[in-house]
Design a protein around this motif. Sequence first.
Motif, PDB file in Angstrom:
ATOM      1  N   ALA A 276       0.934  -1.069  -0.062  1.00  0.00           N
ATOM      2  CA  ALA A 276      -0.066   0.028  -0.151  1.00  0.00           C
ATOM      3  C   ALA A 276       0.770   1.231   0.028  1.00  0.00           C
ATOM      4  O   ALA A 276       0.346   2.369  -0.530  1.00  0.00           O
ATOM      5  CB  ALA A 276      -0.805  -0.086   1.170  1.00  0.00           C
ATOM      6  N   SER A 277       2.015   1.075   0.360  1.00  0.00           N
ATOM      7  CA  SER A 277       3.003   2.278   0.387  1.00  0.00           C
ATOM      8  C   SER A 277       4.063   2.234  -0.384  1.00  0.00           C
ATOM      9  O   SER A 277       5.245   2.786  -0.382  1.00  0.00           O
ATOM     10  CB  SER A 277       3.624   2.458   1.976  1.00  0.00           C
TER      11      SER A 277
ATOM     12  N   LYS B 290       6.619   2.249  -3.733  1.00  0.00           N
ATOM     13  CA  LYS B 290       7.020   3.478  -4.725  1.00  0.00           C
ATOM     14  C   LYS B 290       6.342   3.267  -6.056  1.00  0.00           C
ATOM     15  O   LYS B 290       5.865   4.286  -6.604  1.00  0.00           O
ATOM     16  CB  LYS B 290       8.294   3.411  -4.874  1.00  0.00           C
TER      17      LYS B 290
ATOM     18  N   TYR C 100       3.719   3.066  -8.790  1.00  0.00           N
ATOM     19  CA  TYR C 100       2.343   3.376  -8.828  1.00  0.00           C
ATOM     20  C   TYR C 100       1.323   2.257  -9.293  1.00  0.00           C
ATOM     21  O   TYR C 100       0.377   2.017  -8.565  1.00  0.00           O
ATOM     22  CB  TYR C 100       2.269   4.471  -9.928  1.00  0.00           C
TER      23      TYR C 100
ATOM     24  N   LYS D 285       1.152  -0.032  -5.969  1.00  0.00           N
ATOM     25  CA  LYS D 285       0.421   0.579  -4.967  1.00  0.00           C
ATOM     26  C   LYS D 285      -0.971   0.881  -5.268  1.00  0.00           C
ATOM     27  O   LYS D 285      -1.934   0.830  -4.688  1.00  0.00           O
ATOM     28  CB  LYS D 285       1.003   2.178  -4.892  1.00  0.00           C
TER      29      LYS D 285
ATOM     30  N   TRP E 180      -2.702  -2.922  -4.783  1.00  0.00           N
ATOM     31  CA  TRP E 180      -1.878  -3.823  -3.806  1.00  0.00           C
ATOM     32  C   TRP E 180      -2.633  -4.953  -3.153  1.00  0.00           C
ATOM     33  O   TRP E 180      -2.039  -5.878  -2.733  1.00  0.00           O
ATOM     34  CB  TRP E 180      -1.877  -2.676  -2.416  1.00  0.00           C
TER      35      TRP E 180
END
Length: 503
Positions: A98-99, A101, A103, A106, A109
């Motif tokens: 979820a965090s 780098k 995209y 992210k 996720w």
Amino acid sequence: ATVFLEFWKRRRAVLTYDWDLIDWEDEEEELRPQFEAKYSQVERVNPITGKPEPFQPFPDKLSRLMVSVSGIFFMISLVLTAVFAVVVYRLVAMEQFASFKWYFIKKYWQFATSGTGVCINFMIIMSLNVVYEKVAYLLTDLEHPRTESEWENSFALKMFLFQFVNLNSSIFYIAFFLGRFAGRPGKYNKLFNRWRLEECHPSGCLIDLCLQMGVIMVLKQMWNNFMELGYPLLQNWWSRRKMKRRGQSMETKVSLPQWEKDWNLQPMNLHGLMDEYLEMVLQFGFTTIFVAAFPLAPLLALLNNIIEIRLDAYKFVTQWRRPMPARATDIGIWYGILEGIGVLAVITNAFVIAITSDYIPRFVYAYKYGPCTDQGYRQEKCLKGYVNSSLSIFDLSELGMGYSGYCRYRDYRAPPWSSTPYEFTLQFWHVLAARLAFIIVFEHLVFGIKSFIAYLIPDIPKDLCDRMRREKYLVQEMMYEAELEHLQRERKKNGKQYHHEWP
């Protein structure tokens, strides 16, 4: 599942008749040498043969059985521990993805977490299967079964229990436990007070369940086909390579008789067709227990079996030595296992439809809370507003982090301005009652249909039944004619009068 088993019984009856095993009964089996060596000092008279033979006392048998059962539960607890480890990984990976780098990761996720978790779970499953086989051998030998068939039945049951739990435990977790205890905004439940429990995909838990089943089924079928054909090929290639190193040329090998060439092939497994039966039974469970969540499973199983039939034929003819034949009138303990899977499939699919899917919440909304209330469900417009009804409201100011406004989350809870904030609403209890009622009605209905189908389909085909009755009639006629001819000869020899038809 019921139709399959009923038609299998009909097929079994035909095969038993064609191989002349209708009236064949297993002879009194010989005792296993390990059993005789262990209990040679304790004897009793066999009620069948009337001869003394080694006997296992009941206290000794019970104590060994308890140790075996304890070992089974220990291995099952090891499976559950592995599933818990995968759950912990998913919680940690969820936070990291979820965090992330990148995209793309992210953004997706949840799929990244589920996909990597499935792959790790599959590797754990295949690794533990190797351990389970060794443990099953050890526990079965510890019980000291009396005959070889008792040993095979005990070993088969252990292998099925181990691999069934190993293969399906993670699937049961996703289907019935994932997202059920996550909590709500402002009061999320956390594992070890650190990692927030995982929730289902916003579209529902069926997506995660379908992904889990699809990946495990495809990878397991590929692995099984490789182990059944690729591994013997590699072993035979290595054997030929060692023979070349010893100076035996290919010309000499070509001149060898066929039986010697066959001897250089790989021997069949010590437990015969146990692996083949186990693979098919596990596949049968995979395609029936969660078929409501993954309807593509029967098609994948069909395609796999079409390919595997040819692979098995090639393996038995070219890669393995010829197995020793043995008489059998049925498939033994495996039929009882298949019937148990059929019963479990009815219960599991009822829970999948009622709890995992959104069928019941949609049904309750359409008839009780939607625009078609008291009018009957007629078209899709009756579900208008369903998504908004399935979402609850949370006040962001309660987080104490300077946020303001409201957010929506999936649950049936009262809004923060009500007299009982964040308590379950009446709609939640209506949905729960409908789910329980659906499970009871569905199970009884399907079990009734299951019993009715089993009653409609006879175990023996009619033409086969007529042939068997015809043979029985002819045998009785031959016996009667032979006895009649014998009595007539006796009376004629003694000079007595006799009737032309009755003795």
